[in-house]
Motif scaffolding. Structure first.
Motif, mmCIF file in Angstrom:
data_model
loop_
_atom_site.group_PDB
_atom_site.id
_atom_site.type_symbol
_atom_site.label_atom_id
_atom_site.label_comp_id
_atom_site.label_asym_id
_atom_site.label_seq_id
_atom_site.Cartn_x
_atom_site.Cartn_y
_atom_site.Cartn_z
ATOM 1 N N ASP A 45 3.817 -6.351 -7.853
ATOM 2 C CA ASP A 45 3.716 -5.038 -8.498
ATOM 3 C C ASP A 45 5.066 -4.333 -8.559
ATOM 4 O O ASP A 45 5.407 -3.697 -9.563
ATOM 5 C CB ASP A 45 2.704 -4.168 -7.748
ATOM 6 C CG ASP A 45 1.267 -4.644 -7.930
ATOM 7 O OD1 ASP A 45 1.032 -5.494 -8.810
ATOM 8 O OD2 ASP A 45 0.389 -4.176 -7.173
ATOM 9 N N GLU A 67 7.080 -3.098 -11.902
ATOM 10 C CA GLU A 67 7.456 -1.699 -12.088
ATOM 11 C C GLU A 67 8.970 -1.487 -12.087
ATOM 12 O O GLU A 67 9.441 -0.356 -12.203
ATOM 13 C CB GLU A 67 6.831 -0.838 -10.981
ATOM 14 C CG GLU A 67 5.322 -0.807 -10.993
ATOM 15 C CD GLU A 67 4.767 -0.059 -12.186
ATOM 16 O OE1 GLU A 67 5.409 0.933 -12.615
ATOM 17 O OE2 GLU A 67 3.701 -0.451 -12.703
ATOM 18 N N ARG A 71 0.772 5.465 -3.330
ATOM 19 C CA ARG A 71 -0.169 5.938 -4.350
ATOM 20 C C ARG A 71 -1.272 4.912 -4.622
ATOM 21 O O ARG A 71 -2.388 5.272 -5.018
ATOM 22 C CB ARG A 71 0.574 6.253 -5.654
ATOM 23 C CG ARG A 71 1.408 7.512 -5.611
ATOM 24 C CD ARG A 71 1.840 7.940 -7.003
ATOM 25 N NE ARG A 71 2.710 6.968 -7.656
ATOM 26 C CZ ARG A 71 4.028 6.906 -7.497
ATOM 27 N NH1 ARG A 71 4.634 7.771 -6.682
ATOM 28 N NH2 ARG A 71 4.750 6.013 -8.134
ATOM 29 N N ASN A 72 -0.935 3.648 -4.394
ATOM 30 C CA ASN A 72 -1.896 2.576 -4.657
ATOM 31 C C ASN A 72 -2.477 1.995 -3.369
ATOM 32 O O ASN A 72 -3.052 0.891 -3.397
ATOM 33 C CB ASN A 72 -1.221 1.465 -5.471
ATOM 34 C CG ASN A 72 -0.910 1.899 -6.888
ATOM 35 O OD1 ASN A 72 -1.761 1.818 -7.764
ATOM 36 N ND2 ASN A 72 0.319 2.374 -7.101
ATOM 37 N N TRP A 73 -2.344 2.726 -2.276
ATOM 38 C CA TRP A 73 -2.734 2.173 -0.987
ATOM 39 C C TRP A 73 -4.218 1.821 -0.928
ATOM 40 O O TRP A 73 -4.594 0.803 -0.325
ATOM 41 C CB TRP A 73 -2.362 3.122 0.149
ATOM 42 C CG TRP A 73 -2.889 2.620 1.469
ATOM 43 C CD1 TRP A 73 -3.789 3.211 2.269
ATOM 44 C CD2 TRP A 73 -2.532 1.380 2.095
ATOM 45 N NE1 TRP A 73 -4.035 2.431 3.377
ATOM 46 C CE2 TRP A 73 -3.273 1.298 3.290
ATOM 47 C CE3 TRP A 73 -1.681 0.335 1.765
ATOM 48 C CZ2 TRP A 73 -3.190 0.217 4.157
ATOM 49 C CZ3 TRP A 73 -1.585 -0.756 2.619
ATOM 50 C CH2 TRP A 73 -2.326 -0.807 3.804
ATOM 51 N N ARG A 104 -6.094 0.564 -3.101
ATOM 52 C CA ARG A 104 -6.277 -0.767 -3.698
ATOM 53 C C ARG A 104 -5.743 -1.861 -2.775
ATOM 54 O O ARG A 104 -6.407 -2.898 -2.582
ATOM 55 C CB ARG A 104 -5.583 -0.818 -5.059
ATOM 56 C CG ARG A 104 -5.573 -2.192 -5.720
ATOM 57 C CD ARG A 104 -5.170 -2.106 -7.177
ATOM 58 N NE ARG A 104 -3.849 -1.530 -7.369
ATOM 59 C CZ ARG A 104 -2.716 -2.246 -7.379
ATOM 60 N NH1 ARG A 104 -2.755 -3.551 -7.175
ATOM 61 N NH2 ARG A 104 -1.547 -1.638 -7.599
ATOM 62 N N TYR A 105 -4.580 -1.630 -2.183
ATOM 63 C CA TYR A 105 -4.015 -2.641 -1.286
ATOM 64 C C TYR A 105 -4.865 -2.790 -0.020
ATOM 65 O O TYR A 105 -5.078 -3.902 0.474
ATOM 66 C CB TYR A 105 -2.578 -2.277 -0.915
ATOM 67 C CG TYR A 105 -1.622 -2.350 -2.084
ATOM 68 C CD1 TYR A 105 -1.535 -3.489 -2.869
ATOM 69 C CD2 TYR A 105 -0.794 -1.268 -2.405
ATOM 70 C CE1 TYR A 105 -0.656 -3.557 -3.943
ATOM 71 C CE2 TYR A 105 0.078 -1.326 -3.473
ATOM 72 C CZ TYR A 105 0.145 -2.471 -4.244
ATOM 73 O OH TYR A 105 1.015 -2.535 -5.313
#
Length: 673
Positions: free
Chosen positions: A588, A592, A624-626, A628-629
């Motif tokens: 990711d 990005e 911000r994507n924690w 999902r991880y």
């Protein structure tokens, strides 16, 4: 013996006939020579150990709250009954406990507010300085000083070579003439005035300086009278956080000798490396330190402590003295501690490498020079992977490249039965592409499978890992959490099968450039039953070959081990570049444009700690994507139905799996559907 026990014994004998013709290796029994490839043994949690270090000890370095997201998977974290713990650790080595810290650490951790680094030392000196000795035959214990009178008193120590006499003179007077070791009180040391003691050897006493007496000068000791001041309250502050968290299986490491003990201090890579000027002063310090430990924590607790003299002191960067100086300090340490704790387990430093040089500072030298092998309570090593290409092969990448030399070392040492071999530091520092990384992703997990099972097979008693998590704190995103490393994933899975019997069913090695494949069957019959496990791992020596694309791997398992696949429930968990959280984060970040340049252009998509792979913006992206991880980590720890290709043969099953390299796949096999 019960019928069940008889059946299990006969079954194991039958399996050994099929697989290995080898006996089980017990804990603490070191396999000096390679065991047969399929030798069975118990799955013991040799990984549940970690070092804690120096300037961070008083703040409880390593203690943390294990994240709650690990509580609700099929392999939940087994929490200790305390608010914080050192994850995946029941035993700790407390390193650099004494002080002697490097000056560049001033202002960090505990030293915030200190004016000088020596303020962190457990012992300092007032008035003069350490004695200067030019012969080991004379020594001076710690002095007691009367400031008002300006005088000090102490004990003179001496040793005498066999068959000779020794004479000590000072200020024109003969103080000692002896043909055996001893000690004697000496007074009239004047603060601020040096005093010289001259040492002579001769045939016998008295000596009169004549040729007949054989008197010869052998050296001297110059004393600048001083007094030691002890600061054991600092030791207590460093140990208290761990004692309060229930840790009593501690190895206290006496390394980085305090700055005021040597005559001429030396700054090494991690602190003060010169030996104390006086072995007698050192012994007095250790005596008081051990007494202080008992006073603080009580004898029952301190009897659980172990002790280690030094860290990697085969290196001049860690110990700038001679092997003989280390030997004298080690003997004094053992004898002094055992004066308080007769059964104390004490060991030398953790030797890096497998040198058996009998003249250098190695275990080979110590076993040869010590009066009793019982002075060594364990054989300790440190092992780090820093891969390098040598003769076209990537060396120092995995444990099978390191074990042969270590086995040769152990085979040449008179290690008493029951004395464990331990790797008290262990890990990956860089990859062959020269990227700093502990290999936190799928590759690290796959490599660590080999570490665990090969060290178990060698009879090793423990490996001390570093953290199994990386901290992620991004205040502006409201995120404070821990990211699970690949080896932490592996520990969670393996701890489900502790006590099981491990059989090596690895396929034979393939072509030179083929992945390293390992396979181990864990039979749970003797550990209370439940699902068995087949743990299969694959990784490439060269990370440039790493790929998420699966390869066919075939493993053969005896029928007597494995439940009938036609009636069994078969599930799996797996970790590879397609689902390991660090590999996903790396992909990711690359997409990005947030991946650090030194990672971006490398084949094989290597991973590193988040702080190495990206900067603040990349860390904010992960925060911000924690959710999902985190969900991805949880998914890798949930068992999924599996339908591997299984072919039945006369006495075995051939199981064919799709496995990327790097990757770990664990089949869970439960009888009865």
């Amino acid at each position: 013996m019960t019928d069940t026990a008889i059946f299990r014994s006969l079954r194991r004998a039958r399996l050994c006939t099929l697989l290995c013709a080898a006996l089980v290796l017990g804990a603490g029994a070191v396999a000096a020579q390679p065991a047969p490839r399929n030798a069975p043994g118990e799955l013991r949690p040799i990984w549940r150990n970690q070092p804690v270090i120096g300037i961070w000890l008083s703040g409880g370095q390593g203690l943390e709250k294990v994240p709650a997201y690990l509580d609700h998977t099929d392999f939940p974290y087994a929490r200790r009954p305390y608010p914080e713990e050192v994850p995946f650790a029941d035993r700790l080595t407390v390193v650099r406990l004494l002080g002697g810290w490097i000056p560049s650490d001033l202002g960090k951790g505990e030293t915030r507010g200190y004016d000088a680094i020596a303020e962190a030392d457990l012992v300092t000196r007032r008035h003069g300085g350490p004695s200067l000795r030019t012969t080991p035959l004379i020594d001076l214990g710690p002095l007691d000083c009367d400031d008002a009178a300006g005088r000090c008193t102490g004990d003179l120590h001496w040793t005498v070579p066999e068959g000779q006499a020794l004479q000590i003179t000072s200020e024109g007077a003969v103080l000692v003439c002896a043909d055996s070791p001893g000690r004697q009180a000496v007074g009239d040391f004047r603060i601020g005035t040096e005093r010289v003691f001259d040492v002579f050897l001769g045939k016998d006493c008295p000596m009169n300086g004549t040729q007949e007496s054989g008197q010869q000068p052998v050296g001297s000791m110059t004393v600048d009278p001083s007094e030691l001041v002890y600061h054991f309250e600092l030791m207590k502050a460093r140990l208290d956080p761990y004692i309060a968290a229930g840790y009593t299986d501690l190895t206290l490491v006496l390394d980085n000798f305090p700055w005021d003990l040597p005559y001429a201090p030396v700054t090494g890579t991690i602190g003060q490396t010169a030996p104390p000027a006086s072995v007698a002063e050192w012994a007095a310090f250790v005596d008081r330190m051990t007494g202080a430990l008992i006073a603080y924590y009580g004898r029952p607790v301190v009897e659980r402590f172990r002790f280690r003299l030094g860290t990697e002191q085969q290196s001049k960067d860690r110990f700038s003295g001679t092997p003989e100086q280390y030997l004298a300090l080690y003997e004094a340490t053992v004898e002094t501690i055992r004066g308080h704790l007769p059964d104390a387990v004490i060991g030398p430093f953790n030797q890096a490498g497998a040198s058996a040089d009998p003249e250098g500072l190695t275990y080979a030298y110590l076993y040869r020079a010590l009066p009793d092998p019982g002075y060594i309570g364990y054989v300790a090593h440190s092992l780090y992977y820093v891969p390098r290409v040598r003769q076209g092969t990537v060396a120092n990448t995995h444990i099978s490249q390191r074990l042969p030399a270590l086995r040769r070392l152990w085979a040449g040492l008179p290690i008493p039965r029951g004395v464990p071999v331990e790797f008290q530091e262990f890990g990956v520092l860089r990859n062959v592409q020269d990227v700093p990384t502990p290999e936190p992703g799928a590759r690290g997990a796959a490599m660590h499978v080999a570490d665990v099972f090969d060290l178990l097979g060698a009879g090793v008693g423990g490996l001390w890992h570093w953290t199994a998590f990386e901290r992620l704190i991004v205040a502006r995103e409201g995120v404070e959490t821990r990211i699970l490393l690949g080896r932490g994933w592996l520990y969670l899975v393996l701890e489900r099968f502790l006590g099981g019997t491990v059989y090596d069913v690895s396929p034979l090695a393939g072509a030179e450039d083929a992945p390293m494949v390992g396979a181990h069957y864990i039979d749970m019959d003797e550990a209370g039953g439940g699902a068995d496990a087949l743990v299969v791992s694959a990784f490439n020596l060269d990370p440039a070959r790493d790929s998420p694309d699966p390869r066919k791997v075939t493993v053969t398992v005896p029928k007597e081990l494995m439940p009938d696949p036609g009636a069994a429930r078969i599930d799996q968990v797996a970790l590879n570049q397609g689902n390991a959280v660090y590999d996903l984060i790396r992909a990711d970040l690359a997409a990005e444009g947030l991946l650090a340049a030194r990672f971006a252009d490398l084949p094989g998509a290597p991973t590193g700690f988040l702080k190495e792979m990206t900067g603040p913006e990349g860390q904010a992206f992960v925060a911000r994507n924690w959710d999902r991880y985190r969900a991805g980590i949880e998914d890798t720890l949930m068992r999924q139905p599996a339908a591997p290709a299984i072919a039945e043969e006369t006495e075995s099953y051939r199981i064919t799996l799709d496995l990327p390299a790097p990757g770990v796949l664990v089949l869970l096999l439960a009888p009865g559907g």
